[in-house]
Design an enzyme around this catalytic site. Structure first.
Site, PDB file in Angstrom:
ATOM      1  N   SER A   1       0.865  -1.186   0.000  1.00 17.94           N
ATOM      2  CA  SER A   1       0.000   0.000   0.000  1.00 17.94           C
ATOM      3  C   SER A   1       0.895   1.228   0.000  1.00 17.94           C
ATOM      4  O   SER A   1       2.057   1.144   0.412  1.00 17.94           O
ATOM      5  CB  SER A   1      -0.866   0.013   1.263  1.00 17.94           C
ATOM      6  OG  SER A   1      -1.477   1.286   1.443  1.00 17.94           O
TER       7      SER A   1
ATOM      8  N   TYR B   1      -3.007  -0.927  10.108  1.00 17.18           N
ATOM      9  CA  TYR B   1      -2.871  -1.119   8.656  1.00 17.18           C
ATOM     10  C   TYR B   1      -1.530  -0.566   8.191  1.00 17.18           C
ATOM     11  O   TYR B   1      -0.799  -1.213   7.422  1.00 17.18           O
ATOM     12  CB  TYR B   1      -4.022  -0.400   7.944  1.00 17.18           C
ATOM     13  CG  TYR B   1      -4.120  -0.652   6.466  1.00 17.18           C
ATOM     14  CD1 TYR B   1      -3.415   0.119   5.559  1.00 17.18           C
ATOM     15  CD2 TYR B   1      -4.956  -1.653   5.972  1.00 17.18           C
ATOM     16  CE1 TYR B   1      -3.526  -0.102   4.192  1.00 17.18           C
ATOM     17  CE2 TYR B   1      -5.073  -1.874   4.612  1.00 17.18           C
ATOM     18  CZ  TYR B   1      -4.359  -1.094   3.733  1.00 17.18           C
ATOM     19  OH  TYR B   1      -4.467  -1.314   2.370  1.00 17.18           O
TER      20      TYR B   1
HETATM   21  C1  GCO Z   1      -7.477   4.543   4.456  1.00 15.72           C
HETATM   22  C2  GCO Z   1      -7.512   3.584   3.291  1.00 15.72           C
HETATM   23  C3  GCO Z   1      -6.110   3.331   2.749  1.00 15.72           C
HETATM   24  C4  GCO Z   1      -6.191   2.520   1.482  1.00 15.72           C
HETATM   25  C5  GCO Z   1      -4.836   2.259   0.905  1.00 15.72           C
HETATM   26  C6  GCO Z   1      -4.813   1.068  -0.028  1.00 15.72           C
HETATM   27  O1  GCO Z   1      -8.255   4.369   5.400  1.00 15.72           O
HETATM   28  O2  GCO Z   1      -6.655   5.471   4.380  1.00 15.72           O
HETATM   29  O3  GCO Z   1      -8.128   2.357   3.660  1.00 15.72           O
HETATM   30  O4  GCO Z   1      -5.345   2.689   3.741  1.00 15.72           O
HETATM   31  O5  GCO Z   1      -6.867   1.344   1.721  1.00 15.72           O
HETATM   32  O6  GCO Z   1      -4.502   3.401   0.219  1.00 15.72           O
HETATM   33  O7  GCO Z   1      -3.496   0.693  -0.267  1.00 15.72           O
END
Ligand code: GCO
Length: 255
Positions: free
Chosen positions: A146, A159
Site C-alpha cells: 500500500s 494497517y
Molecule cells: C485509508 C484507506 C487506505 C487505502 C490504501 C490502499 O483508510 O486510508 O483504507 O489505507 O486502503 O490506500 O493501499
C-alpha cells in the site's frame, strides 16, 4: 517488443482474498493475460459467483475457501490446490482488512486481526507456496502492500504497521528465494474506491482532499492495478525482485 514477454498462458495463479475488490480485479487481469486462476476467500457464495463470472468470460478458474491466517489450513489448501489443479506458478498475496480508530482507542483484538490478515498471512501463504516453487526452481510472488507502506494517516495505525511490514517481508523473501529461481515483489496501491474504502469514497470532504493531494486528481480505478500485476507475474520482470511498484496517481511523489 515481443508481446510474449507478458503472456501468462500455461501459468496458474493463486490470488488470496479474490472473491471481490482488488483481488478479483487482479484475477481478471491475470486471466486476460492467459493465466489459469485459483481464487480464495471466506465467502463461498461470492467465490462461486466470481468463478462463474470468470468462466463466462472464457477463463479457467477454481475457488478454494481457506483461512489465510491459519497455518494448518493454508498448508492443507496449498497441497490440495496443487494436487487437484496443478503447480502454482504465481501467488498474489492480496487478502487484507482495515480497522479505523485512533491508536489510543484501538482494541488489541483489532490490532491483532489486521496484523494477522495483512502481514502474517503473507508469510504463511508465501511460505507454503514458496516451498513448492523452490523445488521447481521457478515462481512469481506479488505481495499487495500500500502507499501506507511509506506514509501514514490518522486512525489506521495497524494497517500502516502491517503494510510497512509487508515491504520488509517482501525484501526478505526476495533475498532468500530469488537464488532459487523465484522473484518476489510488491504492488503499493494508492487510493481505490473498493469495499474497504466505501466510507472514504462516500465522504465528500475526503474525496476533495484526495483529489487535491493526488497529481492525477482522482481516485484510482481498480483495473489500473492489473498492468503492474501482469508485469511482475510475467517473464518481463524476470530480473526484478525485492521491489515495490506504487500505483498511486503520483501521490507519494509529491508533498
Ligand atoms: C485509508 C484507506 C487506505 C487505502 C490504501 C490502499 O483508510 O486510508 O483504507 O489505507 O486502503 O490506500 O493501499
Amino acid at each position: 517488443m515481443s508481446t510474449t514477454l507478458f503472456d501468462l498462458t500455461g501459468r496458474r495463479a493463486l490470488i488470496t482474498g479474490s472473491s471481490r475488490g482488488i483481488g478479483l480485479t487482479l484475477a481478471r487481469g491475470l486471466a486476460a493475460a492467459g493465466a489459469e486462476i485459483v481464487l480464495n476467500g471466506r465467502d463461498t457464495a461470492r467465490l462461486d459467483a466470481a468463478v462463474g463470472s470468470l468462466a463466462d468470460a472464457g477463463h479457467t478458474a477454481s475457488a478454494y475457501p481457506f483461512d489465510v491466517t491459519d497455518a494448518d489450513a493454508v498448508e492443507a489448501a496449498v497441497a490440495t490446490i496443487e494436487a487437484e489443479q496443478g503447480p502454482i506458478d504465481i501467488l498474489v498475496n492480496n487478502a487484507g482488512i482495515q480497522a479505523r480508530a485512533p491508536l489510543a482507542d484501538m482494541a488489541p483484538a483489532q490490532w491483532n486481526a489486521v496484523l494477522e490478515t495483512n502481514t502474517t498471512a503473507v508469510f504463511l501463504v508465501g511460505q507454503a507456496v514458496a516451498r513448492r516453487m523452490i523445488a521447481r526452481r521457478r515462481g512469481r510472488i506479488v505481495n499487495i502492500a500500500s502507499l501506507m507502506a511509506q506514509v501514514a494517516r490518522p486512525t489506521i495505525g495497524p494497517y500502516v504497521a502491517a503494510k510497512h511490514a509487508v515491504v520488509g517481508l517482501t525484501r526478505s523473501m526476495a533475498t532468500e528465494w530469488t537464488p532459487h529461481g523465484l522473484t518476489v515483489n510488491a504492488i503499493g496501491p494508492g487510493y481505490f474506491a473498493t469495499e474497504m474504502n466505501t466510507a472514504l469514497a462516500e465522504d465528500a470532504a475526503f474525496t476533495a482532499w484526495l483529489e487535491a493531494r493526488t497529481p492525477a486528481g482522482r481516485w484510482g480505478r481498480v483495473e489500473e492495478l492489473q498492468g503492474a500485476c501482469i508485469f511482475l507475474a510475467s517473464d518481463a520482470a524476470g530480473f526484478v525482485s525485492g521491489q515495490v511498484l506504487y500505483v498511486d496517481g503520483g501521490l507519494l511523489a509529491t508533498i
